[in-house]
Design a protein around this motif. Structure first.
Motif, PDB file in Angstrom:
ATOM      1  N   PRO A  80       0.836  -1.222   0.038  1.00  0.00           N
ATOM      2  CA  PRO A  80       0.133  -0.096  -0.170  1.00  0.00           C
ATOM      3  C   PRO A  80       0.949   1.340   0.050  1.00  0.00           C
ATOM      4  O   PRO A  80       2.013   1.288   0.554  1.00  0.00           O
ATOM      5  CB  PRO A  80      -0.836  -0.138   1.370  1.00  0.00           C
ATOM      6  N   LEU A  81       0.272   2.331  -0.638  1.00  0.00           N
ATOM      7  CA  LEU A  81       0.795   3.654  -0.570  1.00  0.00           C
ATOM      8  C   LEU A  81      -0.050   4.648  -0.031  1.00  0.00           C
ATOM      9  O   LEU A  81      -1.141   4.456  -0.157  1.00  0.00           O
ATOM     10  CB  LEU A  81       1.278   4.130  -2.094  1.00  0.00           C
ATOM     11  N   ASP A  82       0.556   5.761   0.259  1.00  0.00           N
ATOM     12  CA  ASP A  82      -0.392   7.072   0.579  1.00  0.00           C
ATOM     13  C   ASP A  82      -1.443   7.290  -0.363  1.00  0.00           C
ATOM     14  O   ASP A  82      -1.219   7.010  -1.687  1.00  0.00           O
ATOM     15  CB  ASP A  82       0.466   8.090   1.047  1.00  0.00           C
ATOM     16  N   GLY A  83      -2.534   7.715  -0.099  1.00  0.00           N
ATOM     17  CA  GLY A  83      -3.420   8.243  -0.956  1.00  0.00           C
ATOM     18  C   GLY A  83      -4.322   6.825  -1.410  1.00  0.00           C
ATOM     19  O   GLY A  83      -5.085   7.056  -2.709  1.00  0.00           O
ATOM     20  N   GLY A  84      -4.398   5.991  -0.757  1.00  0.00           N
ATOM     21  CA  GLY A  84      -5.188   4.893  -1.254  1.00  0.00           C
ATOM     22  C   GLY A  84      -4.412   4.109  -2.550  1.00  0.00           C
ATOM     23  O   GLY A  84      -5.360   3.229  -2.915  1.00  0.00           O
ATOM     24  N   ARG A  85      -3.381   4.275  -2.510  1.00  0.00           N
ATOM     25  CA  ARG A  85      -2.921   3.317  -3.904  1.00  0.00           C
ATOM     26  C   ARG A  85      -2.155   2.267  -3.457  1.00  0.00           C
ATOM     27  O   ARG A  85      -1.884   1.985  -2.220  1.00  0.00           O
ATOM     28  CB  ARG A  85      -1.795   4.362  -4.594  1.00  0.00           C
ATOM     29  N   ALA A  86      -2.068   1.444  -4.168  1.00  0.00           N
ATOM     30  CA  ALA A  86      -1.082   0.031  -3.914  1.00  0.00           C
ATOM     31  C   ALA A  86      -0.666  -0.551  -5.225  1.00  0.00           C
ATOM     32  O   ALA A  86      -1.210  -0.615  -6.196  1.00  0.00           O
ATOM     33  CB  ALA A  86      -1.926  -0.834  -3.053  1.00  0.00           C
ATOM     34  N   GLY A  87       0.311  -1.332  -5.048  1.00  0.00           N
ATOM     35  CA  GLY A  87       1.057  -2.129  -6.075  1.00  0.00           C
ATOM     36  C   GLY A  87       0.451  -3.512  -5.515  1.00  0.00           C
ATOM     37  O   GLY A  87       0.591  -3.899  -4.209  1.00  0.00           O
ATOM     38  N   VAL A  88      -0.029  -4.493  -6.443  1.00  0.00           N
ATOM     39  CA  VAL A  88      -0.368  -5.723  -6.087  1.00  0.00           C
ATOM     40  C   VAL A  88       0.146  -6.681  -6.776  1.00  0.00           C
ATOM     41  O   VAL A  88       0.113  -6.791  -8.196  1.00  0.00           O
ATOM     42  CB  VAL A  88      -2.106  -5.694  -6.133  1.00  0.00           C
ATOM     43  N   ALA A  89       0.836  -7.758  -6.262  1.00  0.00           N
ATOM     44  CA  ALA A  89       1.274  -8.907  -7.037  1.00  0.00           C
ATOM     45  C   ALA A  89       0.340 -10.063  -6.958  1.00  0.00           C
ATOM     46  O   ALA A  89       0.252 -10.874  -5.900  1.00  0.00           O
ATOM     47  CB  ALA A  89       2.427  -9.379  -6.584  1.00  0.00           C
ATOM     48  N   TYR A  90      -0.549 -10.119  -7.912  1.00  0.00           N
ATOM     49  CA  TYR A  90      -1.468 -11.511  -7.902  1.00  0.00           C
ATOM     50  C   TYR A  90      -0.862 -12.443  -8.297  1.00  0.00           C
ATOM     51  O   TYR A  90       0.389 -12.547  -9.011  1.00  0.00           O
ATOM     52  CB  TYR A  90      -2.437 -11.213  -8.803  1.00  0.00           C
ATOM     53  N   ARG A  91      -1.244 -13.831  -8.039  1.00  0.00           N
ATOM     54  CA  ARG A  91      -0.714 -14.970  -8.395  1.00  0.00           C
ATOM     55  C   ARG A  91      -0.746 -15.063  -9.981  1.00  0.00           C
ATOM     56  O   ARG A  91       0.168 -15.516 -10.610  1.00  0.00           O
ATOM     57  CB  ARG A  91      -1.397 -16.454  -7.903  1.00  0.00           C
ATOM     58  N   SER A  92      -1.773 -14.388 -10.471  1.00  0.00           N
ATOM     59  CA  SER A  92      -1.810 -14.342 -12.118  1.00  0.00           C
ATOM     60  C   SER A  92      -0.958 -13.281 -12.571  1.00  0.00           C
ATOM     61  O   SER A  92      -1.092 -12.097 -12.269  1.00  0.00           O
ATOM     62  CB  SER A  92      -3.342 -13.824 -12.317  1.00  0.00           C
ATOM     63  N   MET A  93      -0.249 -13.348 -13.353  1.00  0.00           N
ATOM     64  CA  MET A  93       0.784 -12.351 -14.003  1.00  0.00           C
ATOM     65  C   MET A  93      -0.141 -11.481 -14.737  1.00  0.00           C
ATOM     66  O   MET A  93       0.108 -10.210 -14.684  1.00  0.00           O
ATOM     67  CB  MET A  93       1.738 -13.116 -14.888  1.00  0.00           C
ATOM     68  N   GLU A  94      -1.090 -12.118 -15.510  1.00  0.00           N
ATOM     69  CA  GLU A  94      -2.050 -11.044 -16.169  1.00  0.00           C
ATOM     70  C   GLU A  94      -2.868  -9.893 -15.448  1.00  0.00           C
ATOM     71  O   GLU A  94      -2.693  -8.920 -15.821  1.00  0.00           O
ATOM     72  CB  GLU A  94      -3.323 -11.743 -17.180  1.00  0.00           C
ATOM     73  N   ARG A  95      -3.150 -10.405 -14.128  1.00  0.00           N
ATOM     74  CA  ARG A  95      -3.854  -9.220 -13.288  1.00  0.00           C
ATOM     75  C   ARG A  95      -2.873  -8.443 -12.967  1.00  0.00           C
ATOM     76  O   ARG A  95      -3.184  -7.554 -12.641  1.00  0.00           O
ATOM     77  CB  ARG A  95      -4.681  -9.867 -12.239  1.00  0.00           C
ATOM     78  N   THR A  96      -1.707  -8.829 -12.562  1.00  0.00           N
ATOM     79  CA  THR A  96      -0.770  -8.056 -12.029  1.00  0.00           C
ATOM     80  C   THR A  96      -0.344  -6.890 -13.045  1.00  0.00           C
ATOM     81  O   THR A  96      -0.256  -5.758 -12.854  1.00  0.00           O
ATOM     82  CB  THR A  96       0.627  -8.869 -11.738  1.00  0.00           C
ATOM     83  N   VAL A  97      -0.130  -7.507 -14.181  1.00  0.00           N
ATOM     84  CA  VAL A  97       0.148  -6.453 -15.383  1.00  0.00           C
ATOM     85  C   VAL A  97      -0.900  -5.600 -15.563  1.00  0.00           C
ATOM     86  O   VAL A  97      -0.422  -4.098 -15.565  1.00  0.00           O
ATOM     87  CB  VAL A  97       0.454  -7.290 -16.627  1.00  0.00           C
ATOM     88  N   ALA A  98      -2.222  -5.963 -15.464  1.00  0.00           N
ATOM     89  CA  ALA A  98      -3.311  -4.817 -15.837  1.00  0.00           C
ATOM     90  C   ALA A  98      -3.053  -3.981 -14.611  1.00  0.00           C
ATOM     91  O   ALA A  98      -3.542  -2.853 -14.801  1.00  0.00           O
ATOM     92  CB  ALA A  98      -4.342  -5.816 -15.699  1.00  0.00           C
ATOM     93  N   GLY A  99      -2.991  -4.505 -13.310  1.00  0.00           N
ATOM     94  CA  GLY A  99      -3.207  -3.545 -12.336  1.00  0.00           C
ATOM     95  C   GLY A  99      -2.015  -2.499 -12.119  1.00  0.00           C
ATOM     96  O   GLY A  99      -1.984  -1.454 -11.577  1.00  0.00           O
ATOM     97  N   LEU A 100      -0.836  -2.708 -12.722  1.00  0.00           N
ATOM     98  CA  LEU A 100       0.485  -1.662 -12.815  1.00  0.00           C
ATOM     99  C   LEU A 100       0.209  -0.933 -13.690  1.00  0.00           C
ATOM    100  O   LEU A 100       1.300  -0.088 -13.897  1.00  0.00           O
ATOM    101  CB  LEU A 100       1.742  -2.588 -12.882  1.00  0.00           C
ATOM    102  N   GLY A 101      -0.783  -0.805 -14.877  1.00  0.00           N
ATOM    103  CA  GLY A 101      -1.079  -0.100 -15.723  1.00  0.00           C
ATOM    104  C   GLY A 101       0.216   0.391 -16.526  1.00  0.00           C
ATOM    105  O   GLY A 101       0.485  -0.530 -17.196  1.00  0.00           O
ATOM    106  N   VAL A 102       0.757   1.730 -16.838  1.00  0.00           N
ATOM    107  CA  VAL A 102       1.872   1.892 -17.830  1.00  0.00           C
ATOM    108  C   VAL A 102       3.054   1.111 -17.473  1.00  0.00           C
ATOM    109  O   VAL A 102       3.930   0.727 -18.330  1.00  0.00           O
ATOM    110  CB  VAL A 102       2.108   3.482 -17.608  1.00  0.00           C
ATOM    111  N   ASP A 103       3.220   0.724 -16.203  1.00  0.00           N
ATOM    112  CA  ASP A 103       4.486  -0.364 -15.785  1.00  0.00           C
ATOM    113  C   ASP A 103       4.310  -1.629 -16.030  1.00  0.00           C
ATOM    114  O   ASP A 103       5.105  -2.572 -15.448  1.00  0.00           O
ATOM    115  CB  ASP A 103       4.767   0.167 -14.415  1.00  0.00           C
TER     116      ASP A 103
END
Ligand SMILES: Cc1cc2nc3c(=O)[nH]c(=O)nc-3n(C[C@H](O)[C@H](O)[C@H](O)COP(=O)(O)OP(=O)(O)OC[C@H]3O[C@@H](n4cnc5c(N)ncnc54)[C@H](O)[C@@H]3O)c2cc1C
Length: 492
Positions: free
Chosen positions: A89-112
């Motif tokens: 989690p990060l300030d401002g209600g943001r978070a990086g999330v490592a799902y077991r699924s690579m696809e969901r992780t990639v989708a959640g990380l947006g431009v990165d």
């Protein structure tokens, strides 16, 4: 008289005992504590029916390590595998999330997302080949050179000062940093990147599982196997001197080098003593366990689905906190590792209650209680956390050493994890498990491949002793005809 005496019943000592007992040798394990397990022990710390993992809690390596795969651990005990392996989690209600699924992780990380995929996917695709490099002694020719090169490239990408080149967002940078900060040390570093990327790749293969019934279940099933093969385990048995176990043909020591030196009482060669004198211990942990009246009130909803969370804010904040620890200070805003086992394993707490496992890094030998700093760090990303805390229990760094003499000054890796000690753990040698004393071997995490509940130091030491002292091969560890694995617990 027995063939093999094992001193210490941590995961490596028990793994070594399993190998020796399955080879048909008579084995006795000595454990100084009243119960077995070492860093894989679970206890009711504060209240009845509330189970806390005293040390290790989350076990990707217990599912993936060659030893535990051969032992078929996942068929013998239950694992709950959260579909969020780890989150940050990060300030401002943001978070990086490592799902077991690579696809969901990639989708959640947006431009990165794609940059993350390019870093981690090639490693996850080569899981066993990379573990073949990382979970053995690195001083040998790799069996899978392509995987080794891929891994080395990723380590250089994230382990050098140019580590920000790949990512643009705080979320992606923090997500990767949280896992690279597991070994105590300054960041960026090649060792942090190496250890972190192994754990990171496992997030998308076996996941980051939580053993049903606590980490104790791992120790218990190893002990069961030792006994099933005729071995004996004696608790409350502290070995002070090698003379107490000298009748055996082989002695396997699940102890730190410092304690080995004390047990050997001047019998080591001057050259070996000098090599051990160069072995250094790292910084430490302060552990804080909580009983909660409800789940952690995370701001970011995906945190509820994470077995593990890394707290401390951005990449820069975490690196700054780790630098302070390295300089002998206690950061006001520490990097915190957190696991919420009772969200995935109902055996950990009565209904409605939760147990929470946290620790932060502190200087070696620290006696400071970090409960307030850890609480404030959780509250930052979960306002109202204080309201659900029923009780907490702190184990300071010096308390960790009192709990287990291997954690010198609270160093839970039993030896600093740095480049030198990746190569020389505990001494420079192609067979660092062997000692100058005939039949005496080190098998603890102070030998390759180092920290973690993977059993590989035990397997390596026992395998070497079997070959050298008895002329025997390492026995086949798997079991024929086992019933299929219990289904994994349904995820909440
Ligand atoms: C707070 C904390 C959190 C951790 N989290 C994780 C995690 O989530 N996942 C993970 O994989 N790893 C984790 N680890 C690391 C993991 O616990 C260790 O890497 C692992 O337990 C090392 O195993 P070992 O067998 O080498 O030694 P240990 O687990 O240290 O066991 C050694 C045993 O030997 C006994 N002993 C020592 N000296 C003697 C003597 N003279 N006579 C008799 N008995 C003796 C000790 O009492 C102890 O039981 C964590 C560690 C800590 C402290």
């Amino acid at each position: 008289m027995v063939d093999v005496e094992v001193v210490g019943s941590g995961p490596n000592g028990l793994a070594a005992a399993v190998v020796m007992a399955r080879a048909g040798l008579s084995v006795r394990v000595h454990e100084t504590a009243a119960t077995i397990g070492g860093g894989s022990r679970s206890v009711e710390l504060m209240e009845q029916d509330h189970l806390h993992d005293f040390c290790s809690a989350v076990h990707p390596m217990a599912l993936a390590s060659p030893f535990f795969r051969a032992f078929e651990l996942s068929r013998r005990i239950g694992f709950a595998v959260p579909d969020v392996s780890f989150a940050h989690p990060l300030d401002g209600g943001r978070a990086g999330v490592a799902y077991r699924s690579m696809e969901r992780t990639v989708a959640g990380l947006g431009v990165d997302g794609e940059a993350y995929r390019r870093l981690v996917q090639p490693l996850s695709d080569r899981e066993q080949a990379i573990l073949g490099v990382a979970l053995h002694h690195v001083v040998r020719i790799p069996k899978h050179p392509v995987a080794a090169l891929r891994f080395a490239g990723a380590v250089l990408d994230q382990g050098l000062p140019a580590w920000n080149r790949r990512f643009r967002t705080d979320e992606a940078k923090a997500l990767v940093t949280g896992v690279m900060a597991h070994p105590v040390g300054t960041l960026p570093s090649l060792t942090g990147a190496g250890a972190g990327l192994v754990l990171n790749l496992l997030a998308h293969t076996v996941g980051w599982p939580i053993p049903v019934g606590g980490s104790q279940a791992i120790a218990d099933v190893l002990a069961l196997d030792v006994r099933d093969h005729g071995g004996e385990i004696v608790t409350g048995s502290r070995i002070e001197s090698l003379a107490e176990v000298s009748d055996a043909r082989v002695v396997l020591l699940d102890v730190a080098p410092k304690n080995f030196q004390a047990m050997a009482r001047g019998r080591l060669t001057a050259a070996y003593e000098a090599a051990l004198a160069a072995f250094t211990y790292g910084n430490a942990a302060c552990k804080v366990d909580f009983i909660l009246s409800g789940p952690v009130p995370w701001t970011h909803p995906e945190l509820h689905r994470a077995g593990t969370a890394h707290l401390g804010g951005t990449r820069e904040e975490i690196a700054a906190g780790e630098k302070e620890v390295n300089q002998g200070r206690h950061p006001a805003s520490p990097y915190v590792l957190l696991s919420q086992p009772s969200s995935f394993d109902p055996t950990r707490a009565p209904e409605g209650r939760h147990t929470l496992w946290t620790y932060c890094h502190v200087p070696r030998g620290s006696t400071r209680d970090m409960a307030e700093a850890i609480t404030a760090q959780i509250e930052r990303f979960a306002p109202g956390f204080r309201d659900v805390v029923v009780r907490s229990h702190t184990t300071t760094a010096s308390g960790l050493e009192a709990y287990n003499a291997n954690y010198v000054g609270g160093d839970f890796s039993s030896g600093a994890v740095n480049l030198r000690q990746i190569l020389a753990r505990p001494v420079p040698s192609l067979q660092p498990w062997a000692t100058p004393l005939k039949g005496v071997y080190l098998c603890s995490q102070s030998t390759p491949p180092g920290p973690g509940v993977h059993g590989m130091a035990g397997l390596n030491a026992a395998g070497l002793a079997l070959r050298r002292e008895f002329g025997l091969p390492v026995p086949y560890l798997g079991l024929e005809g086992m019933p299929p694995r219990e289904p994994l617990l349904p995820l909440t």
